[in-house]
Motif scaffolding. Structure first.
Motif, PDB file in Angstrom:
ATOM      1  N   ARG A 182       2.500  -2.700  -2.355  1.00  0.00           N
ATOM      2  CA  ARG A 182       2.313  -2.694  -3.817  1.00  0.00           C
ATOM      3  C   ARG A 182       2.496  -4.103  -4.389  1.00  0.00           C
ATOM      4  O   ARG A 182       1.718  -4.551  -5.235  1.00  0.00           O
ATOM      5  CB  ARG A 182       3.300  -1.733  -4.470  1.00  0.00           C
ATOM      6  CG  ARG A 182       3.038  -0.267  -4.154  1.00  0.00           C
ATOM      7  CD  ARG A 182       3.956   0.632  -4.941  1.00  0.00           C
ATOM      8  NE  ARG A 182       3.646   2.045  -4.709  1.00  0.00           N
ATOM      9  CZ  ARG A 182       3.967   3.034  -5.517  1.00  0.00           C
ATOM     10  NH1 ARG A 182       4.612   2.765  -6.639  1.00  0.00           N
ATOM     11  NH2 ARG A 182       3.653   4.281  -5.246  1.00  0.00           N
ATOM     12  N   LEU A 183       3.542  -4.782  -3.935  1.00  0.00           N
ATOM     13  CA  LEU A 183       3.800  -6.131  -4.435  1.00  0.00           C
ATOM     14  C   LEU A 183       2.704  -7.096  -4.000  1.00  0.00           C
ATOM     15  O   LEU A 183       2.316  -7.991  -4.759  1.00  0.00           O
ATOM     16  CB  LEU A 183       5.162  -6.615  -3.947  1.00  0.00           C
ATOM     17  CG  LEU A 183       6.377  -5.896  -4.551  1.00  0.00           C
ATOM     18  CD1 LEU A 183       7.665  -6.340  -3.872  1.00  0.00           C
ATOM     19  CD2 LEU A 183       6.459  -6.136  -6.055  1.00  0.00           C
ATOM     20  N   ALA A 184       2.203  -6.926  -2.774  1.00  0.00           N
ATOM     21  CA  ALA A 184       1.101  -7.767  -2.307  1.00  0.00           C
ATOM     22  C   ALA A 184      -0.126  -7.570  -3.198  1.00  0.00           C
ATOM     23  O   ALA A 184      -0.822  -8.534  -3.546  1.00  0.00           O
ATOM     24  CB  ALA A 184       0.761  -7.443  -0.854  1.00  0.00           C
ATOM     25  N   ALA A 185      -0.372  -6.327  -3.586  1.00  0.00           N
ATOM     26  CA  ALA A 185      -1.514  -6.030  -4.463  1.00  0.00           C
ATOM     27  C   ALA A 185      -1.320  -6.666  -5.840  1.00  0.00           C
ATOM     28  O   ALA A 185      -2.247  -7.261  -6.401  1.00  0.00           O
ATOM     29  CB  ALA A 185      -1.690  -4.516  -4.596  1.00  0.00           C
ATOM     30  N   ILE A 186      -0.108  -6.550  -6.380  1.00  0.00           N
ATOM     31  CA  ILE A 186       0.182  -7.128  -7.696  1.00  0.00           C
ATOM     32  C   ILE A 186       0.019  -8.648  -7.668  1.00  0.00           C
ATOM     33  O   ILE A 186      -0.603  -9.244  -8.551  1.00  0.00           O
ATOM     34  CB  ILE A 186       1.600  -6.752  -8.147  1.00  0.00           C
ATOM     35  CG1 ILE A 186       1.668  -5.254  -8.451  1.00  0.00           C
ATOM     36  CG2 ILE A 186       2.024  -7.554  -9.380  1.00  0.00           C
ATOM     37  CD1 ILE A 186       3.069  -4.744  -8.703  1.00  0.00           C
ATOM     38  N   LEU A 187       0.590  -9.287  -6.638  1.00  0.00           N
ATOM     39  CA  LEU A 187       0.489 -10.742  -6.521  1.00  0.00           C
ATOM     40  C   LEU A 187      -0.971 -11.180  -6.388  1.00  0.00           C
ATOM     41  O   LEU A 187      -1.387 -12.181  -6.969  1.00  0.00           O
ATOM     42  CB  LEU A 187       1.298 -11.232  -5.317  1.00  0.00           C
ATOM     43  CG  LEU A 187       2.824 -11.101  -5.430  1.00  0.00           C
ATOM     44  CD1 LEU A 187       3.489 -11.482  -4.116  1.00  0.00           C
ATOM     45  CD2 LEU A 187       3.367 -11.943  -6.569  1.00  0.00           C
ATOM     46  N   HIS A 188      -1.732 -10.416  -5.608  1.00  0.00           N
ATOM     47  CA  HIS A 188      -3.155 -10.755  -5.420  1.00  0.00           C
ATOM     48  C   HIS A 188      -3.915 -10.678  -6.739  1.00  0.00           C
ATOM     49  O   HIS A 188      -4.710 -11.574  -7.062  1.00  0.00           O
ATOM     50  CB  HIS A 188      -3.776  -9.800  -4.401  1.00  0.00           C
ATOM     51  CG  HIS A 188      -5.258  -9.945  -4.276  1.00  0.00           C
ATOM     52  ND1 HIS A 188      -5.855 -11.011  -3.625  1.00  0.00           N
ATOM     53  CD2 HIS A 188      -6.289  -9.183  -4.743  1.00  0.00           C
ATOM     54  CE1 HIS A 188      -7.170 -10.890  -3.687  1.00  0.00           C
ATOM     55  NE2 HIS A 188      -7.456  -9.794  -4.357  1.00  0.00           N
TER      56      HIS A 188
END
Length: 259
Positions: A190-196
């Motif tokens: 989820r955090l990887a998606a948000i950062l992306h």
């Protein structure tokens, strides 16, 4: 913030909502406040974590189907009442592991530093661009049609290595801490998606044309998860309080340490 009241908000706001409780303890303590038991309230909040559709049974209005119950929850709670607000059962049923805890040990010294106007404007611009991303709904189900973000081979291998490491940790950690690991693994994605998304809109690229998460972004997400893992360790220690030393015992230890 009852589930019944939330249902109408969810239906009118398919993008999801933010529930900001300055005193977070009021949320779990309010479960079942207007009912005979808290069972259904807690179960609905557990389901909301995955944004799966929920059905609300109302005495007067009847059954209401909620296709997109997206809710992010944020708030503060004094450390001394965490264990009174969230029981040990809330660890094992998955309620507490759905939160990302930040335990503040020491209050920072007061000063006059603040965010610059440039920083505030930059952040506001990024958030506004995120709201401009089109939201598409399925005409038959009313469900949000998701935009699928991809992991290339390098990014997947970075996540796979992290995932295997945390799977191995499960065998070594205390039972309370183990309950948080699966959710932390989910939060990593989820955090990887948000950062992306934040990185993409910040440089004015179309997220629909840039769906591949790179390895560096995944590494950044893993760094965040390692931080929150440390916070989880501090959190679960609250459920195993140590006996407080007597004043004379403390003085004896300090004296021996100096010697």
């Amino acid at each position: 913030s009852t589930i019944e009241a939330n249902a109408d908000v969810f239906i009118n706001q398919p993008r999801g909502v933010l529930l900001h409780n300055d005193e977070l303890s009021s949320l779990p303590l309010g479960f079942g406040k207007y009912k005979k038991s808290e069972g259904t309230d807690k179960q609905h909040y557990l389901e909301i974590f995955n944004a799966n559709p929920i059905t609300i049974n109302r005495v007067i209005a009847g059954v209401k189907y909620v296709p997109n119950p997206g809710m992010a929850i944020i708030g503060g709670i004094p450390t001394r009442i965490v264990t009174k607000t969230f029981s040990e059962d809330d660890i094992h049923n998955g309620l507490l592991p759905r939160f990302l805890p930040v335990l503040v040990d020491d209050k920072l010294p007061y000063n006059d530093k603040t965010l610059s106007e440039d920083a505030k404007n930059s952040w506001s611009s990024i958030i506004n661009k995120c709201y401009e991303i089109p939201l598409n709904l399925d005409n038959n189900t009313g469900r949000v049609i998701p935009l699928i973000l991809r992991l290339n081979n390098e990014t997947f291998n970075v996540y796979l290595s992290f995932r295997c490491e945390y799977d191995q940790l499960l065998e070594l950690l205390p039972e309370r801490t183990r309950a948080f690991i699966p959710k932390l693994q989910t939060y990593c994605l989820r955090l990887a998606a948000i950062l992306h998304i934040l990185k993409t809109v910040d440089v004015n690229k179309d997220i629909n044309l840039n769906t591949a998460i790179d390895a560096e972004t995944m590494k950044d997400a893993i760094k965040l998860i390692r931080y929150y893992t440390h916070q989880v360790d501090k959190l679960v220690r609250l459920y195993s309080p140590k006996e407080e030393l007597e004043p004379h015992q403390k003085r004896l230890i300090i004296t021996l340490h100096k010697l």
